[in-house]
Design a protein around this motif. Structure first.
Motif, PDB file in Angstrom:
ATOM      1  N   VAL A 136       0.877  -1.160   0.000  1.00 48.83           N
ATOM      2  CA  VAL A 136       0.000   0.000   0.000  1.00 48.83           C
ATOM      3  C   VAL A 136       0.914   1.209   0.000  1.00 48.83           C
ATOM      4  CG1 VAL A 136      -1.871   1.228   1.149  1.00 48.83           C
ATOM      5  CG2 VAL A 136      -1.758  -1.272   1.281  1.00 48.83           C
ATOM      6  N   LEU A 137       1.034   1.860  -1.132  1.00 48.46           N
ATOM      7  CA  LEU A 137       2.025   2.911  -1.304  1.00 48.46           C
ATOM      8  C   LEU A 137       1.507   4.245  -0.770  1.00 48.46           C
ATOM      9  CD1 LEU A 137       3.109   1.718  -4.834  1.00 48.46           C
ATOM     10  CD2 LEU A 137       4.279   1.291  -2.668  1.00 48.46           C
ATOM     11  N   ILE A 166       3.759  -4.255   3.141  1.00 49.44           N
ATOM     12  CA  ILE A 166       4.312  -2.948   3.466  1.00 49.44           C
ATOM     13  C   ILE A 166       3.182  -1.942   3.341  1.00 49.44           C
ATOM     14  CG2 ILE A 166       5.975  -1.166   2.843  1.00 49.44           C
ATOM     15  CD1 ILE A 166       7.726  -3.375   1.642  1.00 49.44           C
ATOM     16  N   ILE A 167       2.875  -1.237   4.433  1.00 51.13           N
ATOM     17  CA  ILE A 167       1.804  -0.262   4.449  1.00 51.13           C
ATOM     18  C   ILE A 167       2.420   1.121   4.577  1.00 51.13           C
ATOM     19  CG2 ILE A 167      -0.288   0.514   5.626  1.00 51.13           C
ATOM     20  CD1 ILE A 167      -0.542  -2.421   6.642  1.00 51.13           C
ATOM     21  N   ASP A 192       5.112   1.655   7.528  1.00 55.62           N
ATOM     22  CA  ASP A 192       6.346   2.376   7.250  1.00 55.62           C
ATOM     23  C   ASP A 192       6.065   3.676   6.517  1.00 55.62           C
ATOM     24  OD1 ASP A 192       9.062   2.662   7.326  1.00 55.62           O
ATOM     25  OD2 ASP A 192       9.501   0.879   6.168  1.00 55.62           O
ATOM     26  N   ASN A 193       7.040   4.585   6.517  1.00 56.43           N
ATOM     27  CA  ASN A 193       7.013   5.802   5.697  1.00 56.43           C
ATOM     28  C   ASN A 193       5.735   6.619   5.883  1.00 56.43           C
ATOM     29  OD1 ASN A 193       9.514   5.092   4.511  1.00 56.43           O
ATOM     30  ND2 ASN A 193       8.460   3.723   3.111  1.00 56.43           N
ATOM     31  N   GLY A 194       5.299   6.766   7.131  1.00 57.84           N
ATOM     32  CA  GLY A 194       4.099   7.531   7.404  1.00 57.84           C
ATOM     33  C   GLY A 194       2.810   6.763   7.201  1.00 57.84           C
ATOM     34  N   ASP A 206       8.159   4.362  10.795  1.00 58.10           N
ATOM     35  CA  ASP A 206       7.637   5.730  10.814  1.00 58.10           C
ATOM     36  C   ASP A 206       6.160   5.657  10.441  1.00 58.10           C
ATOM     37  OD1 ASP A 206       7.238   8.430  10.745  1.00 58.10           O
ATOM     38  OD2 ASP A 206       8.323   8.746   8.877  1.00 58.10           O
ATOM     39  N   GLY A 207       5.364   4.951  11.265  1.00 54.74           N
ATOM     40  CA  GLY A 207       3.970   4.739  10.945  1.00 54.74           C
ATOM     41  C   GLY A 207       3.131   4.617  12.197  1.00 54.74           C
TER      42      GLY A 207
END
Length: 469
Positions: free
Chosen positions: A241-242, A262-263, A284-286, A308-309
């Motif tokens: 989920v980008l 990967i979310i 991850d990544n917000g 970072d989520g």
């Protein structure tokens, strides 16, 4: 002699290649109902064969129906500026393209035009050897195009190498991205063997009991809604989920089974939906994973990792991490790094390993239950409540010298007026106790001489806080 043999081989193969490359598309004759298998329905008086692409491009906004009277095999199917129902009537429609640079099914991929195709009541099969970047099935992927494909009571088998299906266009600076919609309704089931891609301009709706999407891998940069008892799964490499992706899985009977995930966008699991993440899972990544009045299980010999989520669990929701094999110590752990956070809004997070939930500099906040052990390490933070609140830990609690317990005091009544961390096991204390005062409506609370506050309750308390702030 060898030279002649080579020339002979080329001379034999070349006509076959040319025959495949230059098969002409065959156009539906007029925007009226007709029988797909009959030549009278098509321009030229001949129905498409196995080397032909069937084209619907009649500039019609009124729906009309093409009905099969038997199984068919064509090279491809295009709906570009038309509104068509394809009634399979219980038969099998097979589209097979052996070209290395062409797709098989194209819906709404012409700039400034809309293609709308509904397929119902049968089986759809796509075979493609495509491997040059064009998806076998494309829905509204081109600049300024709009495509919509709806399946009703239809099984869809996509036997394609990567990528097998793309919905919507990607953002290009200064251009209008294509818009694509895929609807899986009334028990329709999609099975793909490559990559299922929802671009920024794409929307996928999976609705109703029996409706399902199953693919080797799933990439979501657009929107997906799974509800009404439908299901989604990937049986191969991963779910991604980008950043711009948005996934909603909702409703009683709605379910998912997703392998390493990967979310990095937003994924919501709500309203009594259930599902399982199988294998290592990253928020991850917000990225945000919300579990609201739903049950989610993470089962693996590896970890659920929040970098970072945010993992947010609310309204009785449960996120439970379990071992595949209990003897493997790495499984059943939830690790929260850096700016990662687990927020409980009357929910439960569970981890069945000895190490349990580990705050590696991350944060646990809110009101709810930690089922298992909680370790607050390396600058981590535990903060009950959005104001006053209660976190219950059913195992042991460990806090190291670099980590903090944040407590807010707004009165003398536990939980209602001030924060409580309740440990059903033992508490091993070190580090920082950070106390602040609340204004619960009558001004900032100021404790009186002799007031006491049971902020931490445990079976046994070992050690003490080093710093009070």
């Amino acid at each position: 002699m060898v030279f002649k043999s080579i020339i002979g081989a080329v001379a034999i193969c070349l006509p076959l290649l040319l025959a495949q490359a230059h098969a002409d598309p065959i156009q539906w004759a007029a925007p009226v109902d007709g029988i797909y298998n009959e030549g009278s329905s098509w321009t030229g008086g001949v129905a498409p064969g196995e080397d032909d692409t069937a084209v619907f491009d009649n500039d019609s906004t009124q729906v009309y129906t093409a009905t099969l009277s038997g199984d068919i095999t064509n090279k491809g199917l295009e709906v570009q500026n038309d509104t068509v129902e394809l009634d399979l009537a219980g038969y099998i429609a097979t589209y097979t393209n052996l070209s290395f640079s062409e797709g098989v099914i194209s819906v709404g991929n012409t700039a400034g035009e809309k293609g709308d195709l509904q397929i119902m009541n049968g089986s759809l099969v796509v075979n493609d050897v495509n491997n040059l970047g064009t998806s076998a099935v494309e829905i509204g992927t081109q600049f300024d195009s709009y495509g919509e494909l709806t399946l009703r009571n239809t099984s869809f088998e996509n036997n394609t190498s990567v990528p097998d299906l793309s919905v919507g266009g990607s953002f290009l600076s200064g251009e209008t991205m294509g818009k694509g919609v895929l609807n899986m309704l009334e028990g329709s089931q999609y099975t793909g063997h490559g990559s299922f891609i929802i671009n920024e301009g794409g929307t996928v709706n999976v609705n109703g009991y029996g409706s399902a999407i199953s693919s080797e891998s799933i990439f979501i940069n657009g929107s997906m809604v799974v509800d009404g008892g439908a299901a989604i799964q990937n049986f191969g490499s991963s779910l991604n989920v980008l950043e711009t992706g948005n996934v909603l899985i909702s409703g009683s009977g709605t379910s998912f089974f997703l392998r390493p995930s990967i979310i990095g966008g937003l994924m919501q699991i709500t309203d009594d939906a259930t599902g399982q993440f199988f294998g290592e899972t990253f928020i991850d990544n917000g990225g945000v994973l919300q579990v609201d009045d739903a049950y989610v299980e993470h089962k693996a010999s590896s970890n659920a990792v929040i970098n970072d989520g945010l993992l947010q669990i609310s309204n009785g929701g449960v996120f439970s991490s379990k071992h595949i094999f209990p003897e493997i110590s790495l499984g059943g752990r939830i690790i929260v790094h850096g700016r990662g956070e687990v927020n409980l809004d009357f929910g439960k997070v569970a981890a069945d390993s000895v190490e349990g939930v580990i705050l590696e500099g991350g944060k646990l906040s809110g009101n709810g239950i930690v089922e298992g052990n909680l370790r607050n390490l390396n600058g981590g933070t535990v903060s009950p409540g959005p104001s006053s609140g209660l976190i219950v830990v059913t195992g042991d609690y460990t806090q190291d010298a670099a980590s903090s317990l944040m407590i807010e005091l707004g009165g003398l009544v536990p939980v209602d007026d001030y924060d409580v961390l309740s440990i059903e096991g033992d508490a091993y204390l070190d580090g920082i106790l950070d106390v602040s005062f609340l204004d619960l409506g009558a001004g900032e609370f100021s404790p009186g001489l002799g007031d006491s506050f049971d902020i931490l309750i445990a079976d046994e308390i070992l050690g003490e806080f080093d710093i009070l702030t």
